[in-house]
Design a protein around this motif. Structure first.
Motif, mmCIF file in Angstrom:
data_model
loop_
_atom_site.group_PDB
_atom_site.id
_atom_site.type_symbol
_atom_site.label_atom_id
_atom_site.label_comp_id
_atom_site.label_asym_id
_atom_site.label_seq_id
_atom_site.Cartn_x
_atom_site.Cartn_y
_atom_site.Cartn_z
ATOM 1 N N GLU A 115 0.832 -1.206 0.000
ATOM 2 C CA GLU A 115 0.000 0.000 0.000
ATOM 3 C C GLU A 115 0.863 1.252 0.000
ATOM 4 N N ASN A 116 1.955 1.249 0.785
ATOM 5 C CA ASN A 116 2.883 2.384 0.792
ATOM 6 C C ASN A 116 3.538 2.556 -0.573
ATOM 7 N N ASN A 175 3.116 5.733 -2.869
ATOM 8 C CA ASN A 175 4.288 6.490 -3.304
ATOM 9 C C ASN A 175 4.366 6.581 -4.827
ATOM 10 N N GLN A 176 4.032 5.478 -5.506
ATOM 11 C CA GLN A 176 4.012 5.504 -6.970
ATOM 12 C C GLN A 176 2.981 6.509 -7.472
ATOM 13 N N LEU A 177 1.799 6.487 -6.854
ATOM 14 C CA LEU A 177 0.736 7.402 -7.259
ATOM 15 C C LEU A 177 1.135 8.850 -6.990
ATOM 16 N N LEU A 178 1.738 9.095 -5.818
ATOM 17 C CA LEU A 178 2.209 10.447 -5.506
ATOM 18 C C LEU A 178 3.267 10.900 -6.499
ATOM 19 N N GLY A 179 4.168 9.990 -6.847
ATOM 20 C CA GLY A 179 5.196 10.310 -7.837
ATOM 21 C C GLY A 179 4.587 10.692 -9.171
ATOM 22 N N GLU A 180 3.586 9.912 -9.589
ATOM 23 C CA GLU A 180 2.911 10.207 -10.856
ATOM 24 C C GLU A 180 2.168 11.538 -10.778
ATOM 25 N N LYS A 181 1.537 11.808 -9.637
ATOM 26 C CA LYS A 181 0.841 13.086 -9.463
ATOM 27 C C LYS A 181 1.831 14.248 -9.507
ATOM 28 N N GLN A 182 2.986 14.069 -8.860
ATOM 29 C CA GLN A 182 3.985 15.131 -8.859
ATOM 30 C C GLN A 182 4.484 15.407 -10.272
ATOM 31 N N VAL A 183 4.695 14.342 -11.042
ATOM 32 C CA VAL A 183 5.130 14.514 -12.426
ATOM 33 C C VAL A 183 4.049 15.255 -13.216
ATOM 34 N N ALA A 184 2.793 14.861 -13.004
ATOM 35 C CA ALA A 184 1.687 15.510 -13.720
ATOM 36 C C ALA A 184 1.575 16.979 -13.316
ATOM 37 N N LEU A 185 1.685 17.260 -12.015
ATOM 38 C CA LEU A 185 1.603 18.652 -11.551
ATOM 39 C C LEU A 185 2.772 19.482 -12.097
#
Length: 192
Positions: A68-69, A73-83
């Motif tokens: 889950e972590n 973290n993968q999702l946050l990384g992808e969101k950061q890249v998108a942002l």
């Protein structure tokens, strides 16, 4: 002699009976010990299975939490890249503003400083062609006192206003960086 033989046979019989009794008693004790050992072994086996089940459950929870972590973290990384891409595109769009769009933005900012006299306008290198002396003269007719300097800001778009040693930074890259923290929650909601 027959008495002696009879006594000997009785003694032998008595000894056999005692030995048989001792054997039966030893067998009974051995059976009891085996039964006790089997019960203890069964209890140990149950406890060992419970311990294994607890370890497996604990390992499962740890692995589940780790997954889950990792997923978060993968999702946050992808969101950061998108942002990051959104803000990069915003900067690119601002750098591509037409002369009219740039001048409208600049005029709106200058109107906020209408009361200040002797403003100096320093343009970013990427924005130099979007403002002319004739446009500055038109702005002056609105009562805005601003002077266009020959100084430029290397490889930047936007502008800086100067007055008495104070600088007001409107370089697009810096504006976006400053607003990024305020905008991230709303942009995140719209994107995700």
């Amino acid at each position: 002699m027959s008495d002696l033989k009879l006594i000997t046979e009785r003694m032998i019989e008595k000894k056999k009976a005692e030995v048989q009794q001792t054997i039966r008693q030893a067998e009974t004790e051995a059976k009891e010990k085996v039964a006790v050992a089997e019960k203890e072994l069964a209890l140990e086996e149950v406890e060992e299975k419970k311990a294994i089940d607890r370890r497996l459950a604990s390992d499962f929870e740890k692995n589940k939490d780790s997954l889950e972590n990792y997923k978060r973290n993968q999702l946050l990384g992808e969101k950061q890249v998108a942002l990051k891409e959104v803000f990069k595109e915003a900067l690119f769009a601002m750098e591509q503003w037409s002369e009219t769009e740039f001048q409208s933005f600049l005029l709106a900012v200058l109107r906020q400083f209408k009361e200040i006299k002797n403003l100096e306008l320093v343009l970013g290198e990427k924005s130099v062609e979007k403002v002319s002396e004739s446009w500055i003269e038109k702005v002056a007719q609105e009562g805005i006192s601003v002077t266009l300097t020959t100084e430029t800001i290397h490889k930047k778009a936007g502008f800086i206003l100067k007055n008495k040693g104070i600088e007001y930074n409107y370089l697009f890259e810096d504006l976006i960086a400053e607003l990024k923290n305020q905008l991230i929650p709303s942009v995140s909601k719209k994107l995700f």
